[in-house]
Design a protein around this motif. Structure first.
Motif, PDB file in Angstrom:
ATOM      1  N   GLU A 113     -17.980  -8.112  12.245  1.00 55.31           N
ATOM      2  CA  GLU A 113     -16.856  -8.351  13.159  1.00 55.31           C
ATOM      3  C   GLU A 113     -16.872  -9.789  13.672  1.00 55.31           C
ATOM      4  O   GLU A 113     -15.816 -10.398  13.872  1.00 55.31           O
ATOM      5  CB  GLU A 113     -16.900  -7.359  14.326  1.00 55.31           C
ATOM      6  N   TYR A 137     -15.458 -11.846  10.976  1.00 52.86           N
ATOM      7  CA  TYR A 137     -14.004 -11.681  10.918  1.00 52.86           C
ATOM      8  C   TYR A 137     -13.320 -12.559  11.970  1.00 52.86           C
ATOM      9  O   TYR A 137     -12.222 -13.080  11.729  1.00 52.86           O
ATOM     10  CB  TYR A 137     -13.608 -10.222  11.126  1.00 52.86           C
ATOM     11  N   SER A 173     -12.272  -4.937   2.544  1.00 53.40           N
ATOM     12  CA  SER A 173     -10.908  -5.267   2.974  1.00 53.40           C
ATOM     13  C   SER A 173     -10.843  -6.665   3.582  1.00 53.40           C
ATOM     14  O   SER A 173      -9.839  -7.369   3.447  1.00 53.40           O
ATOM     15  CB  SER A 173     -10.396  -4.228   3.972  1.00 53.40           C
ATOM     16  N   LEU A 209     -22.814  -4.232  11.161  1.00 55.03           N
ATOM     17  CA  LEU A 209     -21.366  -4.087  11.295  1.00 55.03           C
ATOM     18  C   LEU A 209     -20.834  -4.976  12.414  1.00 55.03           C
ATOM     19  O   LEU A 209     -19.720  -5.516  12.309  1.00 55.03           O
ATOM     20  CB  LEU A 209     -21.011  -2.622  11.566  1.00 55.03           C
ATOM     21  N   ASN A 230     -17.574  -0.579   3.029  1.00 56.81           N
ATOM     22  CA  ASN A 230     -16.265  -0.063   3.433  1.00 56.81           C
ATOM     23  C   ASN A 230     -15.536  -1.025   4.361  1.00 56.81           C
ATOM     24  O   ASN A 230     -14.313  -1.176   4.278  1.00 56.81           O
ATOM     25  CB  ASN A 230     -16.423   1.298   4.110  1.00 56.81           C
ATOM     26  N   ARG A 231     -16.269  -1.686   5.248  1.00 56.83           N
ATOM     27  CA  ARG A 231     -15.621  -2.618   6.184  1.00 56.83           C
ATOM     28  C   ARG A 231     -15.381  -3.973   5.547  1.00 56.83           C
ATOM     29  O   ARG A 231     -14.329  -4.598   5.743  1.00 56.83           O
ATOM     30  CB  ARG A 231     -16.494  -2.794   7.443  1.00 56.83           C
ATOM     31  N   ASP A 276     -21.446   1.656   4.790  1.00 53.33           N
ATOM     32  CA  ASP A 276     -20.502   1.287   5.848  1.00 53.33           C
ATOM     33  C   ASP A 276     -20.142  -0.197   5.788  1.00 53.33           C
ATOM     34  O   ASP A 276     -19.001  -0.580   6.076  1.00 53.33           O
ATOM     35  CB  ASP A 276     -21.087   1.631   7.219  1.00 53.33           C
ATOM     36  N   SER A 314     -14.075  -2.656  18.140  1.00 55.80           N
ATOM     37  CA  SER A 314     -13.099  -3.667  17.726  1.00 55.80           C
ATOM     38  C   SER A 314     -13.021  -4.758  18.790  1.00 55.80           C
ATOM     39  O   SER A 314     -13.452  -4.580  19.930  1.00 55.80           O
ATOM     40  CB  SER A 314     -11.722  -3.031  17.523  1.00 55.80           C
TER      41      SER A 314
END
Length: 723
Positions: free
Chosen positions: A37, A40, A109, A33, A105-106, A102, A697
């Motif tokens: 990030e 992203y 989007s 995860l 789910n992340r 997980d 975040s």
């Protein structure tokens, strides 16, 4: 004290111990995860209107390329764990199955946002700039006529339609291939059939129209290749009625699993693994457009063995990795402004100083060995300093120097036309002893490295393939030179690969030195790599998996002790990833003791900063920009006797336990200051820096109203030109 009080006190102590359990899963972020990030933050460069348009397309392409590899390796690995019934928890307390859920789910989007942004924002902006990526239905007749001829002459001969019926089983869909699912109807029987047409990778993904067919003052005009194929399907299925067609894309398991202990010949084992990779393992992802009907979608899922969670629906074009092609357009006003790296003045000859930067490509020039011997260590910082006139010159001069007796180096990744390899071949032909460790297990570069290994061996170079069970990731080179009656060893210890192409895109550091202790350590390290050696101690170097973990942990514990003694504790570390739970727990202990810690972690960070009583003295930033941050720097205050290190290792279990890595102390006072200045510039970045929050975040830094924008990469570019 009463028994009741004893029990209450014991209970309080237990609660305190639980709170102070620094390996508690709540104090760790999930590795996968955290990587999402990071990716992203790459996508955010595409979303950012401050980024030039073609660079925004580039970052969107990089986001997609990163995801391809993530699915091929990380998702594939998690799926294999689930199938094998693995239930071991990660440091953050997740099972493989929970991680897959997980991640989905992340990630879903994110992918939706990327495609919507391209369709609704970037594509219209491209049109405003004169770059018209058209849909086939928007073409006029003249343009359609041209593309029909292009299809007949260039595309049709390459295509192979594959039918699916009782006589034709569902075809194998190759990894990362873009395809058309086609439904045709036989006009005589009214029977509908399914077929697959692969969009060939050997042709341009975006087919340009000739300039005489441009409209509206265009700079470029064209259409996606799959649409050219789709609107000419009648040629592939003559006599049939085309009912519908829908693009889809498949990702397969792309990792190579090796039983090294059982492989008599590592080279042959890798080659066999590469053949399997080309075919691909199990399918791990299906990408398709949201307009695909349920019947075709279900057929694909069934035939590919996929569940709903493996399917990613998107708006518009698939395979945005191909947007990288637009960076080739000759439109400098839509790209980052050009800049020119500067060779450190110490490594320039007088002629080069007079003619810079036009002479910066030459690989001859000033005697690099004399400069290091007479004036001490040299720090090179790529791409701010060119690879060609620093590291490449170091190897090239050694190959031609009659006083050089031997060259030894490691090759993890290098370019397809590597001048480094050519220099090593030349050195062997010149009668020098040349030994090269070629890491065959460098993921996705195995084939390239096999080719180089064979060329080197044919030229008389001693080639070894590393140690069983360990991947050799260190970036080191040593030149042995006869100087009068003395043998002197010159070394390069770096953070990046010996690759002149990536050296223009990745930030990396390298130390050039002839310090005797470093030369002796590298001699021992190469003996460890090429022969039979159980070397357990080194004079200066931190070597994994031998002493690096212990040395780093000792350095952290030393900062803790300084604080406990009433002094100052300070750690600044820059790396690509921070995953190792043992190192993280030591950093938590240091924070609790009062050590001030700044971490510059480009990608994965499993440490949770800013937790009261746990990590409130730790700050983490990530810098994502024009250049890929790849250098590793480690700073420890050490009670004023500062220590600075650079090298190839991140703080990850694989780097500390399962790879051969090398980190060197920097002892030259001026170079120490240079490295501390680099760290300081990065810590003050308010343009490309993102701050990690306690909840996982990231918040991008922005200049305050009274602040100037400080981009660390731009500042370092300007500083390099002023040297």
């Amino acid at each position: 004290m009463t028994k009741k009080a004893d029990k209450k006190n014991a209970s309080n102590q237990t609660e305190t111990l639980e709170v102070l359990n620094l390996r508690d899963p709540q104090y760790y972020f999930n590795r996968e995860l955290s990587w999402l990030e990071f990716n992203y933050r790459v996508l955010a460069e595409s979303l950012d209107p401050r980024t030039p348009l073609l660079e925004r397309l580039k970052f969107s392409a990089i986001f997609s390329s990163n995801l391809d590899e993530f699915f091929m390796v990380r998702i594939a690995g998690l799926k294999e764990q689930v199938e094998a019934g693995v239930s071991k928890l990660t440091p953050d307390g997740r099972t493989p199955e929970q991680q897959l859920l997980d991640i989905r789910n992340r990630l879903y989007s994110m992918v939706q946002q990327q495609h919507q942004h391209f369709q609704q924002d970037l594509r219209p902006q491209m049109a405003e700039a004169g770059i018209h990526l058209l849909d086939y239905i928007d073409l006029n007749q003249e343009q359609r006529t041209y593309l029909q001829q292009y299809f007949e002459e260039q595309v049709f001969p390459v295509l192979t339609p594959l039918a699916v019926d009782p006589g034709h089983p569902f075809p194998f869909i190759s990894n990362l291939s873009l395809n058309l699912a086609v439904v045709v109807k036989d006009p005589e029987t009214n029977k509908e059939s399914f077929a697959r047409v692969k969009v060939p990778k050997v042709l341009p993904r975006f087919v340009p129209l000739p300039e005489n067919l441009y409209q509206n003052n265009s700079q470029w005009m064209g259409v996606p290749l799959e649409q050219v194929i789709a609107h000419n399907l009648e040629a592939l299925f003559p006599g049939m009625n085309i009912q519908e067609y829908h693009p889809f894309r498949v990702t397969r398991d792309g990792d190579i699993y090796l039983q090294e202990q059982e492989a008599d010949d590592l080279l042959a084992a890798i080659e066999q693994g590469l053949r399997k990779r080309r075919l691909g393992g199990d399918v791990v992802r299906l990408e398709l457009q949201s307009t695909m009907p349920e019947a075709i979608r279900s057929t694909l899922m069934k035939e590919l063995g996929l569940a709903e969670k493996d399917v990613y629906e998107v708006e518009g074009l698939l395979s945005l990795v191909d947007l990288m092609d637009f960076l080739k357009l000759p439109l400098p006003e839509l790209k980052d402004p050009p800049w020119y790296p500067a060779t450190p003045p110490r490594l320039l000859s007088s002629g080069e100083l007079e003619n810079a930067p036009t002479q910066q490509d030459v690989t001859q020039g000033k005697d690099i060995f004399g400069e290091i011997r007479d004036r001490g260590d040299v720090l090179v910082h790529h791409p701010y300093n060119p690879f060609t006139t620093t590291v490449q010159r170091f190897i090239t001069q050694a190959a031609a120097d009659p006083n050089v007796l031997a060259i030894k180096m490691t090759l993890y990744r290098t370019s397809g036309d590597s001048p480094i390899v050519q220099a090593l071949i030349s050195a062997a032909e010149n009668g020098k002893q040349v030994a090269v460790l070629v890491e065959l297990k460098a993921r996705f570069d195995e084939e390239n490295n096999i080719n180089w290994a064979r060329q080197l061996e044919k030229s008389g170079v001693h080639v070894v393939y590393g140690l069983v069970g360990l991947k050799t990731h260190t970036k080191v080179a040593m030149v042995v030179r006869q100087e009068n009656k003395q043998i002197r060893r010159y070394v390069h210890i770096g953070t990046g690969n010996y690759n002149p192409k990536t050296a223009t895109l990745y930030t990396d550091l390298g130390l050039l030195s002839c310090r005797e202790d470093l030369g002796a350590d590298l001699t021992d390290l190469f003996n460890y790599l090429t022969g039979y050696s159980r070397q357990r101690s080194y004079r200066k170097l931190l070597v994994a998996p031998v002493n690096m973990r212990d040395r780093f942990q000792e350095a952290i514990e030393r900062e803790i002790e300084h604080c406990r003694q009433g002094g100052v504790g300070r750690i600044v570390a820059k790396m690509n990833a921070l995953v190792d739970a043992k190192i993280i727990s030591r950093l938590y202990e240091a924070s609790q003791a009062g050590v001030q810690i700044d971490l510059i972690v480009r990608g994965i960070c499993c440490l949770r900063p800013g937790l009261e009583g746990i990590s409130d003295n730790i700050k983490v930033i990530s810098i994502v920009g024009r250049l890929l941050e790849h250098s590793r720097i480690f700073y420890f205050h050490n009670g004023g006797n500062e220590e600075v290190y650079i090298g190839s290792a991140d703080w990850m279990p694989r780097n500390l336990n399962r790879r051969v890595e090398c980190v060197t102390p920097v002892e030259d006072p001026n170079i120490k200051k240079q490295l501390q200045e680099i760290l300081g510039i990065m810590l003050s970045d308010n343009r490309q820096a993102w701050e990690l929050q306690p909840d996982g975040s990231y918040i991008q830094r922005r200049p305050e109203s009274d602040e100037e924008e400080r981009s660390s990469q731009r500042i370092l570019m300007e500083m390099a030109g002023q040297e």
